[in-house]
Design a protein around this motif. Structure first.
Motif, PDB file in Angstrom:
ATOM      1  N   LEU A  49       0.851  -1.187   0.000  1.00  0.00           N
ATOM      2  CA  LEU A  49       0.000   0.000   0.000  1.00  0.00           C
ATOM      3  C   LEU A  49       0.887   1.237   0.000  1.00  0.00           C
ATOM      4  O   LEU A  49       1.793   1.370   0.821  1.00  0.00           O
ATOM      5  N   TRP A  50       0.620   2.144  -0.940  1.00  0.00           N
ATOM      6  CA  TRP A  50       1.432   3.354  -1.044  1.00  0.00           C
ATOM      7  C   TRP A  50       0.782   4.496  -0.277  1.00  0.00           C
ATOM      8  O   TRP A  50      -0.423   4.719  -0.354  1.00  0.00           O
ATOM      9  N   VAL A  51       1.618   5.225   0.454  1.00  0.00           N
ATOM     10  CA  VAL A  51       1.165   6.380   1.228  1.00  0.00           C
ATOM     11  C   VAL A  51       1.685   7.646   0.549  1.00  0.00           C
ATOM     12  O   VAL A  51       2.890   7.790   0.326  1.00  0.00           O
ATOM     13  N   ASN A  52       0.771   8.546   0.208  1.00  0.00           N
ATOM     14  CA  ASN A  52       1.132   9.810  -0.424  1.00  0.00           C
ATOM     15  C   ASN A  52       1.392  10.862   0.644  1.00  0.00           C
ATOM     16  O   ASN A  52       0.683  10.927   1.653  1.00  0.00           O
ATOM     17  N   CYS A  53       2.392  11.686   0.401  1.00  0.00           N
ATOM     18  CA  CYS A  53       2.760  12.727   1.366  1.00  0.00           C
ATOM     19  C   CYS A  53       2.909  14.056   0.626  1.00  0.00           C
ATOM     20  O   CYS A  53       3.742  14.176  -0.277  1.00  0.00           O
ATOM     21  N   PHE A  54       2.081  15.031   1.006  1.00  0.00           N
ATOM     22  CA  PHE A  54       2.076  16.350   0.364  1.00  0.00           C
ATOM     23  C   PHE A  54       2.553  17.384   1.378  1.00  0.00           C
ATOM     24  O   PHE A  54       1.990  17.507   2.473  1.00  0.00           O
ATOM     25  N   GLY A  55       3.606  18.118   1.020  1.00  0.00           N
ATOM     26  CA  GLY A  55       4.189  19.085   1.943  1.00  0.00           C
ATOM     27  C   GLY A  55       3.969  20.518   1.500  1.00  0.00           C
ATOM     28  O   GLY A  55       4.043  20.828   0.309  1.00  0.00           O
ATOM     29  N   GLU A  72      -6.668  16.831  -5.529  1.00  0.00           N
ATOM     30  CA  GLU A  72      -6.122  16.655  -4.185  1.00  0.00           C
ATOM     31  C   GLU A  72      -5.231  17.835  -3.803  1.00  0.00           C
ATOM     32  O   GLU A  72      -5.242  18.287  -2.650  1.00  0.00           O
ATOM     33  N   VAL A  73      -4.454  18.344  -4.772  1.00  0.00           N
ATOM     34  CA  VAL A  73      -3.583  19.490  -4.494  1.00  0.00           C
ATOM     35  C   VAL A  73      -4.407  20.704  -4.082  1.00  0.00           C
ATOM     36  O   VAL A  73      -4.117  21.377  -3.080  1.00  0.00           O
ATOM     37  N   CYS A  74      -5.463  20.988  -4.837  1.00  0.00           N
ATOM     38  CA  CYS A  74      -6.316  22.140  -4.513  1.00  0.00           C
ATOM     39  C   CYS A  74      -6.999  21.964  -3.155  1.00  0.00           C
ATOM     40  O   CYS A  74      -7.131  22.925  -2.379  1.00  0.00           O
ATOM     41  N   SER A  75      -7.430  20.749  -2.863  1.00  0.00           N
ATOM     42  CA  SER A  75      -8.100  20.498  -1.577  1.00  0.00           C
ATOM     43  C   SER A  75      -7.162  20.758  -0.408  1.00  0.00           C
ATOM     44  O   SER A  75      -7.542  21.395   0.591  1.00  0.00           O
ATOM     45  N   MET A  76      -5.919  20.280  -0.519  1.00  0.00           N
ATOM     46  CA  MET A  76      -4.971  20.458   0.583  1.00  0.00           C
ATOM     47  C   MET A  76      -4.503  21.906   0.687  1.00  0.00           C
ATOM     48  O   MET A  76      -4.280  22.410   1.796  1.00  0.00           O
ATOM     49  N   LEU A  77      -4.359  22.597  -0.445  1.00  0.00           N
ATOM     50  CA  LEU A  77      -4.028  24.021  -0.392  1.00  0.00           C
ATOM     51  C   LEU A  77      -5.149  24.815   0.278  1.00  0.00           C
ATOM     52  O   LEU A  77      -4.898  25.713   1.101  1.00  0.00           O
ATOM     53  N   LYS A 116       7.883  27.229   8.703  1.00  0.00           N
ATOM     54  CA  LYS A 116       7.365  25.950   9.183  1.00  0.00           C
ATOM     55  C   LYS A 116       6.687  25.216   8.031  1.00  0.00           C
ATOM     56  O   LYS A 116       6.211  25.841   7.081  1.00  0.00           O
ATOM     57  N   SER A 117       6.636  23.904   8.156  1.00  0.00           N
ATOM     58  CA  SER A 117       6.036  23.074   7.109  1.00  0.00           C
ATOM     59  C   SER A 117       4.931  22.214   7.699  1.00  0.00           C
ATOM     60  O   SER A 117       4.966  21.850   8.882  1.00  0.00           O
ATOM     61  N   LYS A 118       3.975  21.900   6.845  1.00  0.00           N
ATOM     62  CA  LYS A 118       2.880  21.014   7.241  1.00  0.00           C
ATOM     63  C   LYS A 118       2.750  19.931   6.167  1.00  0.00           C
ATOM     64  O   LYS A 118       2.842  20.216   4.970  1.00  0.00           O
ATOM     65  N   PHE A 119       2.541  18.701   6.634  1.00  0.00           N
ATOM     66  CA  PHE A 119       2.450  17.572   5.714  1.00  0.00           C
ATOM     67  C   PHE A 119       1.072  16.925   5.818  1.00  0.00           C
ATOM     68  O   PHE A 119       0.544  16.745   6.923  1.00  0.00           O
ATOM     69  N   TYR A 120       0.524  16.594   4.667  1.00  0.00           N
ATOM     70  CA  TYR A 120      -0.755  15.893   4.588  1.00  0.00           C
ATOM     71  C   TYR A 120      -0.480  14.493   4.045  1.00  0.00           C
ATOM     72  O   TYR A 120       0.080  14.341   2.951  1.00  0.00           O
ATOM     73  N   MET A 121      -0.871  13.490   4.800  1.00  0.00           N
ATOM     74  CA  MET A 121      -0.598  12.100   4.422  1.00  0.00           C
ATOM     75  C   MET A 121      -1.904  11.336   4.274  1.00  0.00           C
ATOM     76  O   MET A 121      -2.819  11.478   5.092  1.00  0.00           O
ATOM     77  N   TYR A 122      -1.968  10.537   3.223  1.00  0.00           N
ATOM     78  CA  TYR A 122      -3.137   9.691   2.975  1.00  0.00           C
ATOM     79  C   TYR A 122      -2.695   8.552   2.064  1.00  0.00           C
ATOM     80  O   TYR A 122      -1.773   8.703   1.261  1.00  0.00           O
ATOM     81  N   HIS A 123      -3.342   7.407   2.192  1.00  0.00           N
ATOM     82  CA  HIS A 123      -2.937   6.274   1.356  1.00  0.00           C
ATOM     83  C   HIS A 123      -3.724   6.276   0.045  1.00  0.00           C
ATOM     84  O   HIS A 123      -4.703   7.019  -0.123  1.00  0.00           O
ATOM     85  N   GLU A 124      -3.281   5.435  -0.881  1.00  0.00           N
ATOM     86  CA  GLU A 124      -3.836   5.449  -2.230  1.00  0.00           C
ATOM     87  C   GLU A 124      -5.297   5.024  -2.282  1.00  0.00           C
ATOM     88  O   GLU A 124      -5.985   5.280  -3.272  1.00  0.00           O
ATOM     89  N   GLY A 125      -5.785   4.394  -1.218  1.00  0.00           N
ATOM     90  CA  GLY A 125      -7.197   4.037  -1.183  1.00  0.00           C
ATOM     91  C   GLY A 125      -8.094   5.216  -0.874  1.00  0.00           C
ATOM     92  O   GLY A 125      -9.307   5.172  -1.122  1.00  0.00           O
ATOM     93  N   GLU A 126      -7.522   6.291  -0.337  1.00  0.00           N
ATOM     94  CA  GLU A 126      -8.300   7.475   0.022  1.00  0.00           C
ATOM     95  C   GLU A 126      -8.275   8.557  -1.049  1.00  0.00           C
ATOM     96  O   GLU A 126      -9.168   9.402  -1.104  1.00  0.00           O
ATOM     97  N   GLY A 127      -7.257   8.564  -1.871  1.00  0.00           N
ATOM     98  CA  GLY A 127      -7.172   9.594  -2.896  1.00  0.00           C
ATOM     99  C   GLY A 127      -6.002   9.361  -3.823  1.00  0.00           C
ATOM    100  O   GLY A 127      -5.134   8.524  -3.563  1.00  0.00           O
ATOM    101  N   LYS A 128      -5.982  10.121  -4.903  1.00  0.00           N
ATOM    102  CA  LYS A 128      -4.913  10.016  -5.890  1.00  0.00           C
ATOM    103  C   LYS A 128      -3.899  11.136  -5.668  1.00  0.00           C
ATOM    104  O   LYS A 128      -3.888  11.782  -4.619  1.00  0.00           O
ATOM    105  N   LYS A 129      -3.074  11.377  -6.674  1.00  0.00           N
ATOM    106  CA  LYS A 129      -2.072  12.444  -6.602  1.00  0.00           C
ATOM    107  C   LYS A 129      -2.311  13.448  -7.724  1.00  0.00           C
ATOM    108  O   LYS A 129      -1.386  13.880  -8.402  1.00  0.00           O
ATOM    109  N   GLY A 130      -3.570  13.814  -7.904  1.00  0.00           N
ATOM    110  CA  GLY A 130      -3.927  14.724  -8.980  1.00  0.00           C
ATOM    111  C   GLY A 130      -4.122  16.147  -8.502  1.00  0.00           C
ATOM    112  O   GLY A 130      -3.914  16.491  -7.331  1.00  0.00           O
ATOM    113  N   VAL A 131      -4.573  16.975  -9.424  1.00  0.00           N
ATOM    114  CA  VAL A 131      -4.735  18.395  -9.128  1.00  0.00           C
ATOM    115  C   VAL A 131      -5.883  18.643  -8.154  1.00  0.00           C
ATOM    116  O   VAL A 131      -5.855  19.611  -7.371  1.00  0.00           O
TER     117      VAL A 131
END
Length: 415
Positions: free
Chosen positions: A327-333, A358-363, A341-356
């Motif tokens: 299982l792959w875990v995605n990490c967005f910083g 997800e990027v907009c949601s985390m931003l 300071k930095s903040k990281f958002y982590m989720y596995h591939e069953g919860e979401g992809k690595k597309g735009v």
């Protein structure tokens, strides 16, 4: 993506050129009838028209010198020995014997007779066997073999080199090796136009061979052959690239070092790389400027964001893990240039992809939770990945932040 689901990987070794192999050069020279050196190192003369026949039909009188040259040239221009043999066999006709007059006590009974022809300007001309052999520059043994095949109703087929080698690896062993290598999951590179597949960093060819021997104890194969098969049939690497390199820099670097490229083209590539490097330098200079603005102005914030390398889960030093789809875990910083300071958002591939999306949601999540309402100017910095950071969706997201009144100005810089 597992290896069995991916496309067949190509070899990582250099491309072979069979036309330059010695055995193929000799074989091609024999077909074309040109002068060459054989396996023994002896000089073999080019194919020429043989001796004139001495039959009562005087077959050679039907062909002048130009006809003889054309017949031999037409025969030599055929691309393979099979084509030549089929052509020769088409000029032989089998007939039942008309009479049987034995002149010995134990004669050899011939079951049929053959007629031989030669093509002259598209017309078949009946000739004797000796003329047939001489005009095509072939041996009597070759004609005898073609006649035997014609009597059997078979087409000639070149079987040279088709015999099974005594030390050849059995096909079932090669298939077992192939399936074993494909059983290991692979991961693709995140960047780059050329897809590169990576195996687990804890693996190597030696470990894969040991696992193969445990899995197939009856199909023994030496490590040397396993390594050779891996290199010739797969283009896989181990681990991951240490850094994300710029595609443009790599492309221009290859052009500059290419020996086949002309000097004007190399100069153009050098100039293009200089311009590209200056643009990159300008990007990093802008980051420093924004950092200074963030330090001096309370209403300005700059953030940089990107995905890091995928993390496998679980991370265990167990051999069975090599065969399993982890299982792959995605990490967005997201890094804040004002607070450092930095903040990281982590989720596995069953919860979401690595597309735009997800990027907009985390931003959006970061902006609403970590940037004060007093900030009215936002600077965004990212790389130029088109599927995540540099696209119309990010632009529309930035526009929505301004239209909603959250910010007066949103500026996005991409490398």
């Amino acid at each position: 993506m597992s290896g069995s689901e991916s496309d067949e990987p190509v070899s990582k070794k250099r491309i072979r050129n069979p036309d330059t192999h010695k055995r193929n050069i000799i074989r091609s020279s024999k077909v074309k009838g040109v002068e060459h050196i054989n396996w023994k190192g002896d000089l073999v003369q080019k194919r020429v028209t043989g001796e004139r026949c001495k039959c009562r039909l005087k077959c050679f009188s039907l062909f002048d010198e130009d006809d003889q040259v054309n017949i031999l040239s037409q025969f030599n221009n055929l691309s393979s020995k099979d084509e030549q043999d089929i052509f020769l066999q088409s000029l032989i006709e089998k007939h039942d014997k008309k009479a049987h007059r034995p002149r010995q006590d134990n004669p050899k009974s011939r079951q049929c007779s053959f007629k031989y022809f030669v093509l002259k300007q598209g017309t078949k001309i009946n000739v004797c066997k000796q003329a047939y052999i001489s005009l095509h520059g072939i041996s009597a043994g070759r004609v005898r073999r073609l006649c035997d095949l014609l009597f059997q109703g078979s087409l000639p087929k070149d079987k040279r080199g088709m015999n099974e080698k005594a030390n050849a690896i059995k096909p079932e062993i090669c298939k077992a090796i192939h399936d074993h290598i494909l059983s290991f999951p692979v991961k693709n590179t995140h960047y780059g136009g050329k897809q590169i597949k990576y195996l687990d960093s804890r693996l190597n060819v030696k470990t894969m061979h040991e696992l193969y021997m445990k899995k197939h104890p009856t199909l023994f194969v030496k490590y040397e052959f396993f390594l050779k098969y891996f290199k010739e049939n797969f283009n896989l690497r181990f681990g991951r690239p240490q850094v994300d390199t710029c595609i443009k820099c790599e492309e221009l670097g290859v052009k500059i070092k290419s020996p086949s490229l002309s000097e004007p083209a190399k100069k153009a590539a050098v100039a293009e790389k200089i311009v590209h490097s200056r643009r990159a330098k300008k990007f990093y200079t802008k980051i420093k400027e924004v950092q200074e603005l963030c330090r001096k102005n309370e209403n300005i914030v700059g953030i940089s964001f990107d995905f890091m390398q995928n993390l496998p889960l679980p991370h265990l030093p167990v051999q069975d893990i090599f065969y399993l789809r982890q299982l792959w875990v995605n990490c967005f910083g997201i890094h804040n240039m004002k607070t450092q300071k930095s903040k990281f958002y982590m989720y596995h591939e069953g919860e979401g992809k690595k597309g735009v999306n997800e990027v907009c949601s985390m931003l959006h999540k970061y902006i609403t939770s970590s940037i004060p309402e007093s900030v009215d100017t936002l600077y965004l910095f990212s790389d130029g990945c088109p599927g995540q950071n540099k696209n119309h969706t990010i632009l529309r997201f930035s526009l929505a932040l301004v239209n909603s009144g959250r910010f007066k100005e949103v500026t996005h810089f991409s490398l």
